[in-house]
Design a protein around this motif. Structure first.
Motif, PDB file in Angstrom:
ATOM      1  N   MET A   1      55.053  20.294  -2.482  1.00  0.00           N
ATOM      2  CA  MET A   1      54.106  20.494  -1.565  1.00  0.00           C
ATOM      3  C   MET A   1      54.263  22.466  -0.975  1.00  0.00           C
ATOM      4  O   MET A   1      55.727  22.449  -1.170  1.00  0.00           O
ATOM      5  N   HIS A   2      53.928  23.460  -1.277  1.00  0.00           N
ATOM      6  CA  HIS A   2      53.981  24.295  -0.919  1.00  0.00           C
ATOM      7  C   HIS A   2      53.735  24.750   0.490  1.00  0.00           C
ATOM      8  O   HIS A   2      52.853  23.650   1.141  1.00  0.00           O
ATOM      9  N   THR A   3      54.455  25.762   1.011  1.00  0.00           N
ATOM     10  CA  THR A   3      54.546  25.964   2.215  1.00  0.00           C
ATOM     11  C   THR A   3      53.256  26.491   2.921  1.00  0.00           C
ATOM     12  O   THR A   3      53.126  26.131   4.546  1.00  0.00           O
ATOM     13  N   ASN A   4      52.115  27.124   1.928  1.00  0.00           N
ATOM     14  CA  ASN A   4      51.278  27.381   2.686  1.00  0.00           C
ATOM     15  C   ASN A   4      50.469  26.602   2.509  1.00  0.00           C
ATOM     16  O   ASN A   4      49.101  26.235   3.979  1.00  0.00           O
ATOM     17  N   GLN A   5      50.386  25.355   1.688  1.00  0.00           N
ATOM     18  CA  GLN A   5      49.824  23.987   1.646  1.00  0.00           C
ATOM     19  C   GLN A   5      50.157  23.141   3.544  1.00  0.00           C
ATOM     20  O   GLN A   5      49.121  23.085   4.247  1.00  0.00           O
ATOM     21  N   THR A   6      51.388  23.656   4.297  1.00  0.00           N
ATOM     22  CA  THR A   6      51.520  22.922   5.428  1.00  0.00           C
ATOM     23  C   THR A   6      51.225  23.436   5.746  1.00  0.00           C
ATOM     24  O   THR A   6      50.482  23.063   7.482  1.00  0.00           O
ATOM     25  N   THR A   7      50.895  25.341   5.549  1.00  0.00           N
ATOM     26  CA  THR A   7      50.306  26.079   7.438  1.00  0.00           C
ATOM     27  C   THR A   7      48.874  25.219   7.491  1.00  0.00           C
ATOM     28  O   THR A   7      48.269  25.807   8.450  1.00  0.00           O
ATOM     29  N   LEU A   8      48.339  25.549   6.567  1.00  0.00           N
ATOM     30  CA  LEU A   8      47.136  24.671   6.334  1.00  0.00           C
ATOM     31  C   LEU A   8      46.445  23.355   6.438  1.00  0.00           C
ATOM     32  O   LEU A   8      45.907  22.974   8.008  1.00  0.00           O
ATOM     33  N   GLU A   9      47.625  22.297   6.780  1.00  0.00           N
ATOM     34  CA  GLU A   9      47.918  21.168   7.174  1.00  0.00           C
ATOM     35  C   GLU A   9      48.083  20.868   9.048  1.00  0.00           C
ATOM     36  O   GLU A   9      47.353  20.668   9.618  1.00  0.00           O
ATOM     37  N   ASN A  10      49.175  22.167   8.901  1.00  0.00           N
ATOM     38  CA  ASN A  10      49.076  21.861  10.686  1.00  0.00           C
ATOM     39  C   ASN A  10      47.806  23.034  11.458  1.00  0.00           C
ATOM     40  O   ASN A  10      47.270  22.889  12.093  1.00  0.00           O
ATOM     41  N   PHE A  11      47.078  23.961  10.827  1.00  0.00           N
ATOM     42  CA  PHE A  11      45.940  24.293  11.279  1.00  0.00           C
ATOM     43  C   PHE A  11      44.597  23.459  11.265  1.00  0.00           C
ATOM     44  O   PHE A  11      44.461  23.467  12.560  1.00  0.00           O
ATOM     45  N   TYR A  12      43.994  22.188  10.776  1.00  0.00           N
ATOM     46  CA  TYR A  12      43.806  21.702  10.816  1.00  0.00           C
ATOM     47  C   TYR A  12      44.383  20.523  11.933  1.00  0.00           C
ATOM     48  O   TYR A  12      43.497  20.056  12.163  1.00  0.00           O
ATOM     49  N   ALA A  13      45.306  20.018  11.522  1.00  0.00           N
ATOM     50  CA  ALA A  13      45.625  19.744  12.523  1.00  0.00           C
ATOM     51  C   ALA A  13      45.036  19.798  14.250  1.00  0.00           C
ATOM     52  O   ALA A  13      45.625  19.345  15.255  1.00  0.00           O
ATOM     53  N   ALA A  14      45.222  20.783  14.407  1.00  0.00           N
ATOM     54  CA  ALA A  14      45.406  21.973  15.526  1.00  0.00           C
ATOM     55  C   ALA A  14      44.588  22.050  15.954  1.00  0.00           C
ATOM     56  O   ALA A  14      44.198  21.286  16.831  1.00  0.00           O
ATOM     57  N   PHE A  15      43.103  22.486  15.436  1.00  0.00           N
ATOM     58  CA  PHE A  15      41.937  22.689  15.372  1.00  0.00           C
ATOM     59  C   PHE A  15      41.542  20.804  15.806  1.00  0.00           C
ATOM     60  O   PHE A  15      40.094  20.437  16.443  1.00  0.00           O
ATOM     61  N   ALA A  16      41.719  19.671  15.149  1.00  0.00           N
ATOM     62  CA  ALA A  16      41.569  18.475  15.386  1.00  0.00           C
ATOM     63  C   ALA A  16      41.334  18.267  16.753  1.00  0.00           C
ATOM     64  O   ALA A  16      40.407  17.249  17.380  1.00  0.00           O
ATOM     65  N   TRP A  65      34.132  15.425  20.056  1.00  0.00           N
ATOM     66  CA  TRP A  65      34.616  15.799  19.811  1.00  0.00           C
ATOM     67  C   TRP A  65      35.052  15.536  17.972  1.00  0.00           C
ATOM     68  O   TRP A  65      36.136  14.540  18.351  1.00  0.00           O
ATOM     69  N   LYS A  66      35.209  15.694  16.910  1.00  0.00           N
ATOM     70  CA  LYS A  66      35.944  15.211  15.518  1.00  0.00           C
ATOM     71  C   LYS A  66      36.368  15.745  14.226  1.00  0.00           C
ATOM     72  O   LYS A  66      35.270  16.562  14.563  1.00  0.00           O
ATOM     73  N   LEU A  67      37.487  15.777  13.928  1.00  0.00           N
ATOM     74  CA  LEU A  67      37.225  16.492  12.778  1.00  0.00           C
ATOM     75  C   LEU A  67      38.607  15.624  11.656  1.00  0.00           C
ATOM     76  O   LEU A  67      39.089  14.778  12.273  1.00  0.00           O
ATOM     77  N   THR A  68      37.447  15.994  10.798  1.00  0.00           N
ATOM     78  CA  THR A  68      38.431  15.225   9.297  1.00  0.00           C
ATOM     79  C   THR A  68      38.140  16.935   8.297  1.00  0.00           C
ATOM     80  O   THR A  68      37.664  17.534   7.929  1.00  0.00           O
ATOM     81  N   SER A  69      39.594  16.842   7.804  1.00  0.00           N
ATOM     82  CA  SER A  69      39.832  17.922   6.509  1.00  0.00           C
ATOM     83  C   SER A  69      40.274  16.735   5.177  1.00  0.00           C
ATOM     84  O   SER A  69      41.135  15.359   5.806  1.00  0.00           O
ATOM     85  N   SER A  70      40.801  17.346   4.502  1.00  0.00           N
ATOM     86  CA  SER A  70      40.570  17.013   3.163  1.00  0.00           C
ATOM     87  C   SER A  70      40.607  17.986   2.100  1.00  0.00           C
ATOM     88  O   SER A  70      40.320  18.895   1.949  1.00  0.00           O
ATOM     89  N   GLY A  71      41.655  17.483   0.759  1.00  0.00           N
ATOM     90  CA  GLY A  71      41.653  18.360  -0.741  1.00  0.00           C
ATOM     91  C   GLY A  71      42.154  19.312   0.262  1.00  0.00           C
ATOM     92  O   GLY A  71      41.708  20.838  -0.078  1.00  0.00           O
ATOM     93  N   ILE A  72      43.066  18.648   1.196  1.00  0.00           N
ATOM     94  CA  ILE A  72      43.849  20.904   1.475  1.00  0.00           C
ATOM     95  C   ILE A  72      44.771  21.014  -0.069  1.00  0.00           C
ATOM     96  O   ILE A  72      45.541  20.108  -0.142  1.00  0.00           O
ATOM     97  N   GLU A  73      45.038  21.951  -0.496  1.00  0.00           N
ATOM     98  CA  GLU A  73      45.704  22.457  -1.386  1.00  0.00           C
ATOM     99  C   GLU A  73      45.952  24.033  -0.863  1.00  0.00           C
ATOM    100  O   GLU A  73      45.273  24.962  -0.366  1.00  0.00           O
ATOM    101  N   ALA A  74      47.109  24.904  -1.582  1.00  0.00           N
ATOM    102  CA  ALA A  74      47.716  26.279  -1.145  1.00  0.00           C
ATOM    103  C   ALA A  74      49.030  26.387  -2.201  1.00  0.00           C
ATOM    104  O   ALA A  74      49.590  25.073  -2.713  1.00  0.00           O
TER     105      ALA A  74
END
Length: 163
Positions: A1-16, A65-74
Protein backbone atom coordinates in the motif's frame (compact mmCIF):
# COMPACT_ATOMS: atom_id res chain seq x y z
CA UNK A 1 0.00 0.00 0.00
CA UNK A 2 1.30 3.44 -0.94
CA UNK A 3 1.78 5.96 1.87
CA UNK A 4 -0.70 8.31 0.16
CA UNK A 5 -3.37 5.65 0.63
CA UNK A 6 -2.50 5.63 4.33
CA UNK A 7 -2.90 9.43 4.32
CA UNK A 8 -6.42 9.08 2.93
CA UNK A 9 -7.31 6.30 5.35
CA UNK A 10 -6.06 8.48 8.22
CA UNK A 11 -8.02 11.44 6.85
CA UNK A 12 -11.32 9.55 6.82
CA UNK A 13 -10.68 7.90 10.19
CA UNK A 14 -10.11 11.39 11.63
CA UNK A 15 -13.24 12.67 9.90
CA UNK A 16 -15.29 9.80 11.33
CA UNK A 17 -14.26 10.90 14.83
CA UNK A 18 -14.64 14.63 13.92
CA UNK A 19 -10.93 15.30 14.50
CA UNK A 20 -10.44 18.30 12.22
CA UNK A 21 -6.87 18.83 13.48
CA UNK A 22 -5.79 15.43 12.20
CA UNK A 23 -7.64 16.09 8.94
CA UNK A 24 -5.85 19.43 8.54
CA UNK A 25 -2.46 17.72 8.88
CA UNK A 26 -3.16 15.86 5.61
CA UNK A 27 -3.25 19.04 3.48
CA UNK A 28 -0.41 20.97 1.86
CA UNK A 29 -0.08 24.74 2.44
CA UNK A 30 -1.32 25.42 -1.12
CA UNK A 31 -4.21 22.93 -0.97
CA UNK A 32 -7.35 23.37 -3.04
CA UNK A 33 -10.78 21.93 -2.31
CA UNK A 34 -13.91 21.92 -4.46
CA UNK A 35 -17.31 20.33 -4.11
CA UNK A 36 -20.89 21.26 -5.01
CA UNK A 37 -20.94 23.97 -2.30
CA UNK A 38 -17.36 25.11 -1.59
CA UNK A 39 -14.49 26.28 -3.78
CA UNK A 40 -11.53 26.89 -1.47
CA UNK A 41 -7.91 27.88 -1.96
CA UNK A 42 -5.11 27.57 0.57
CA UNK A 43 -4.63 25.65 3.80
CA UNK A 44 -6.47 28.25 5.90
CA UNK A 45 -9.70 28.05 3.88
CA UNK A 46 -9.64 24.30 3.24
CA UNK A 47 -8.88 23.27 6.79
CA UNK A 48 -11.07 26.05 8.18
CA UNK A 49 -14.02 24.47 6.40
CA UNK A 50 -13.31 21.09 8.05
CA UNK A 51 -12.86 22.75 11.47
CA UNK A 52 -16.18 24.58 11.02
CA UNK A 53 -18.09 21.50 9.85
CA UNK A 54 -16.66 19.24 12.55
CA UNK A 55 -17.36 21.80 15.28
CA UNK A 56 -20.94 22.31 14.06
CA UNK A 57 -21.50 18.56 14.01
CA UNK A 58 -20.08 18.16 17.51
CA UNK A 59 -22.32 20.98 18.76
CA UNK A 60 -25.55 20.12 16.96
CA UNK A 61 -25.44 16.53 15.81
CA UNK A 62 -22.79 14.31 17.35
CA UNK A 63 -25.57 11.97 18.46
CA UNK A 64 -26.45 11.06 14.86
CA UNK A 65 -23.08 11.55 13.10
CA UNK A 66 -21.82 8.58 11.10
CA UNK A 67 -19.21 8.41 8.35
CA UNK A 68 -18.18 5.36 6.37
CA UNK A 69 -15.49 5.28 3.72
CA UNK A 70 -14.55 2.67 1.12
CA UNK A 71 -12.72 2.28 -2.15
CA UNK A 72 -9.74 4.25 -0.88
CA UNK A 73 -6.87 3.96 -3.32
CA UNK A 74 -3.80 6.10 -3.95
CA UNK A 75 -0.46 6.08 -5.71
CA UNK A 76 2.39 8.60 -5.75
CA UNK A 77 0.30 11.31 -7.46
CA UNK A 78 -3.42 10.64 -7.19
CA UNK A 79 -6.04 9.00 -5.05
CA UNK A 80 -9.75 8.36 -4.80
CA UNK A 81 -12.37 7.54 -2.22
CA UNK A 82 -16.03 6.86 -1.70
CA UNK A 83 -17.64 8.04 1.49
CA UNK A 84 -21.07 8.36 2.97
CA UNK A 85 -22.12 10.65 5.78
CA UNK A 86 -25.21 10.64 7.94
CA UNK A 87 -25.70 13.88 9.87
CA UNK A 88 -28.11 16.56 11.02
CA UNK A 89 -27.86 19.66 8.82
CA UNK A 90 -27.18 22.41 11.33
CA UNK A 91 -29.22 25.12 9.58
CA UNK A 92 -32.52 23.20 9.40
CA UNK A 93 -32.03 20.31 11.81
CA UNK A 94 -33.01 17.90 9.02
CA UNK A 95 -31.30 14.52 8.63
CA UNK A 96 -29.08 13.99 5.59
CA UNK A 97 -27.50 10.90 4.05
CA UNK A 98 -24.93 12.16 1.55
CA UNK A 99 -23.03 9.91 -0.87
CA UNK A 100 -19.73 11.39 -2.04
CA UNK A 101 -16.87 10.39 -4.34
CA UNK A 102 -13.54 12.13 -3.85
CA UNK A 103 -10.48 12.48 -6.04
CA UNK A 104 -7.12 13.71 -4.79
CA UNK A 105 -3.72 14.88 -5.95
CA UNK A 106 -0.65 14.72 -3.70
CA UNK A 107 2.63 16.60 -3.58
CA UNK A 108 6.04 14.93 -3.16
CA UNK A 109 5.70 15.16 0.63
CA UNK A 110 2.52 13.06 0.52
CA UNK A 111 0.19 15.94 1.38
CA UNK A 112 -3.08 16.62 -0.40
CA UNK A 113 -2.79 19.51 -2.87
CA UNK A 114 -6.13 19.03 -4.65
CA UNK A 115 -9.30 17.48 -3.27
CA UNK A 116 -12.50 17.32 -5.31
CA UNK A 117 -15.67 15.82 -3.82
CA UNK A 118 -18.73 15.15 -5.96
CA UNK A 119 -22.26 14.49 -4.76
CA UNK A 120 -25.78 14.89 -6.08
CA UNK A 121 -26.73 18.42 -5.04
CA UNK A 122 -30.44 17.94 -5.68
CA UNK A 123 -30.52 14.83 -3.52
CA UNK A 124 -28.62 16.67 -0.78
CA UNK A 125 -30.83 19.77 -0.98
CA UNK A 126 -34.07 17.75 -0.78
CA UNK A 127 -32.85 16.20 2.46
CA UNK A 128 -31.14 19.24 3.99
CA UNK A 129 -33.63 21.92 2.97
CA UNK A 130 -36.94 20.04 2.60
CA UNK A 131 -39.55 21.50 0.25
CA UNK A 132 -37.36 24.35 -1.10
CA UNK A 133 -34.67 21.79 -1.97
CA UNK A 134 -37.23 19.49 -3.58
CA UNK A 135 -38.69 22.26 -5.71
CA UNK A 136 -35.57 24.29 -6.46
CA UNK A 137 -32.59 22.01 -5.73
CA UNK A 138 -31.98 21.37 -9.40
CA UNK A 139 -31.81 25.09 -10.26
CA UNK A 140 -28.67 27.20 -10.55
CA UNK A 141 -30.45 29.80 -8.37
CA UNK A 142 -30.63 27.59 -5.27
CA UNK A 143 -27.15 26.20 -5.82
CA UNK A 144 -25.74 29.74 -6.03
CA UNK A 145 -27.66 30.78 -2.91
CA UNK A 146 -26.35 27.79 -0.92
CA UNK A 147 -22.79 28.42 -2.15
CA UNK A 148 -22.97 32.11 -1.20
CA UNK A 149 -24.33 31.31 2.28
CA UNK A 150 -21.69 28.61 2.85
CA UNK A 151 -18.91 30.99 1.77
CA UNK A 152 -20.24 33.72 4.08
CA UNK A 153 -20.49 31.28 6.99
CA UNK A 154 -16.91 30.13 6.43
CA UNK A 155 -15.55 33.68 6.23
CA UNK A 156 -17.36 34.58 9.45
CA UNK A 157 -15.98 31.44 11.13
CA UNK A 158 -12.42 32.16 9.95
CA UNK A 159 -12.66 35.78 11.13
CA UNK A 160 -13.77 34.63 14.61
CA UNK A 161 -10.88 32.16 14.82
CA UNK A 162 -8.38 34.97 14.21
CA UNK A 163 -9.44 36.85 17.34
Amino acid sequence: MHTNQTTLENFYAAFARLDSGAMAACYAPDAQFDDEVFSLRGHREVTGMWHMLCNLTKAKGADVWKLTSSGIEADARTGKSHWEADYRFSTTGRMVHNVIDGVFEFNEQGLIIRHRDRFNFWSWSRQALGTPGLLLGWTPFLRAKVKAQAAANLQKYLAQRNH
